[in-house]
Design an enzyme around this catalytic site. Structure first.
Site, PDB file in Angstrom:
ATOM      1  N   CYS A  41      44.074  44.046  34.598  1.00  0.00           N
ATOM      2  CA  CYS A  41      45.385  43.453  34.876  1.00  0.00           C
ATOM      3  C   CYS A  41      45.417  42.004  34.381  1.00  0.00           C
ATOM      4  CB  CYS A  41      45.684  43.506  36.371  1.00  0.00           C
ATOM      5  SG  CYS A  41      47.350  42.921  36.789  1.00  0.00           S
ATOM      6  N   ASP A  43      46.664  39.642  35.939  1.00  0.00           N
ATOM      7  CA  ASP A  43      46.606  38.774  37.122  1.00  0.00           C
ATOM      8  C   ASP A  43      45.561  37.670  36.958  1.00  0.00           C
ATOM      9  OD1 ASP A  43      45.812  37.854  39.845  1.00  0.00           O
ATOM     10  OD2 ASP A  43      47.255  39.380  40.486  1.00  0.00           O
ATOM     11  N   ARG A  45      43.894  36.061  38.960  1.00  0.00           N
ATOM     12  CA  ARG A  45      42.742  36.067  39.876  1.00  0.00           C
ATOM     13  C   ARG A  45      41.659  37.060  39.458  1.00  0.00           C
ATOM     14  NH1 ARG A  45      46.477  37.621  44.823  1.00  0.00           N
ATOM     15  NH2 ARG A  45      47.179  38.972  43.138  1.00  0.00           N
ATOM     16  N   HIS A  97      43.190  46.293  40.666  1.00  0.00           N
ATOM     17  CA  HIS A  97      42.803  45.397  41.769  1.00  0.00           C
ATOM     18  C   HIS A  97      43.779  45.537  42.921  1.00  0.00           C
ATOM     19  CE1 HIS A  97      45.940  42.212  41.153  1.00  0.00           C
ATOM     20  NE2 HIS A  97      45.995  42.792  39.976  1.00  0.00           N
ATOM     21  N   CYS A 100      47.845  44.083  43.734  1.00  0.00           N
ATOM     22  CA  CYS A 100      48.396  43.983  42.376  1.00  0.00           C
ATOM     23  C   CYS A 100      49.931  43.874  42.448  1.00  0.00           C
ATOM     24  CB  CYS A 100      47.995  45.205  41.550  1.00  0.00           C
ATOM     25  SG  CYS A 100      48.567  45.120  39.831  1.00  0.00           S
TER      26      CYS A 100
END
Ligand code: CO
Length: 208
Positions: A41, A43, A45, A97, A100
């Site tokens: 992803c 993302d 993080r 994750h 998400c």
């Protein structure tokens, strides 16, 4: 401001790499030979190499919203083709994750404009697993499970491609589904039964 630090950080990083290996950049210039294709992803993080403790040259990376593998996505399909056919990676990982945002958005009724067709692919995962998901009462557990099922379906989408089928047959390429637990930092192997899935779906998706 974050950008002010970037070039300073880069200088430090260069010094750090050279202090452990004086030929680091010379070797990097000679090419790459990663064994792993990581599809994760976007993302901020979920940091791919960093969370796996891998460095430059060790993993070929593709990231998009909610770690999707969509057969008509020229970007993702080009990455898979290059990694499998040319770099000859031994493993492909789809890593989702928990928490998400893409998966969460797909669970809600909202018109998100250009994101609609992208998120529709996650809604399709929900539809395929509707019975299981609707039996989960707790909303957070349902959300976590959809993250896992989405990883599984994206692994299946990989298996539908001719590149992956050929490499599996010719040299034993493996596909793995993982989830990164943002709350603990732990990487979880979903232990997807790659060969079982392959047996199941090949009647329909067999390409060569
Ligand atoms: Co995400």
């Amino acid at each position: 401001m974050i950008l002010k630090n970037v070039f300073k950080n880069n200088e430090k990083w260069i010094q750090n790499k050279l202090s452990t290996n004086a030929n680091f950049f010379k070797e990097m210039g000679e090419g790459q030979n990663p064994e792993l294709l990581y599809i994760g992803c976007s993302d901020s993080r979920v940091t791919a190499e960093d969370l796996m403790g891998l460095g430059p040259g060790e993993v070929f990376v593709h990231r998009n919203i909610a770690n999707m593998v969509i057969g008509t996505d020229l970007n993702a399909m080009s990455v898979v083709n290059y990694a499998v056919q040319h770099l000859k990676v031994k493993h492909i990982v789809v890593c989702g994750h928990y928490s998400c945002g893409g998966v969460k958005a797909a669970m809600q009724s909202a018109d998100l404009g250009i994101l609609n067709p992208w998120l529709r692919n996650i809604r399709d995962v929900y539809r395929i697993h509707n019975d299981e998901l609707n039996n989960i009462q707790d909303e957070n557990s349902k959300y976590d499970r959809l993250v896992e099922l989405n990883v599984q379906e994206q692994c299946i989408n990989l298996i539908k491609t001719a590149d992956v089928q050929k490499a599996f047959r010719d040299r034993g390429l493996k596909v793995h589904g993982w989830v990164f637990d943002i709350h603990t930092g732990k990487l979880i192997d979903l232990k997807i039964d790659f060969e079982g899935i392959l047996d199941n779906i090949m009647e329909i998706y067999h390409l060569d």
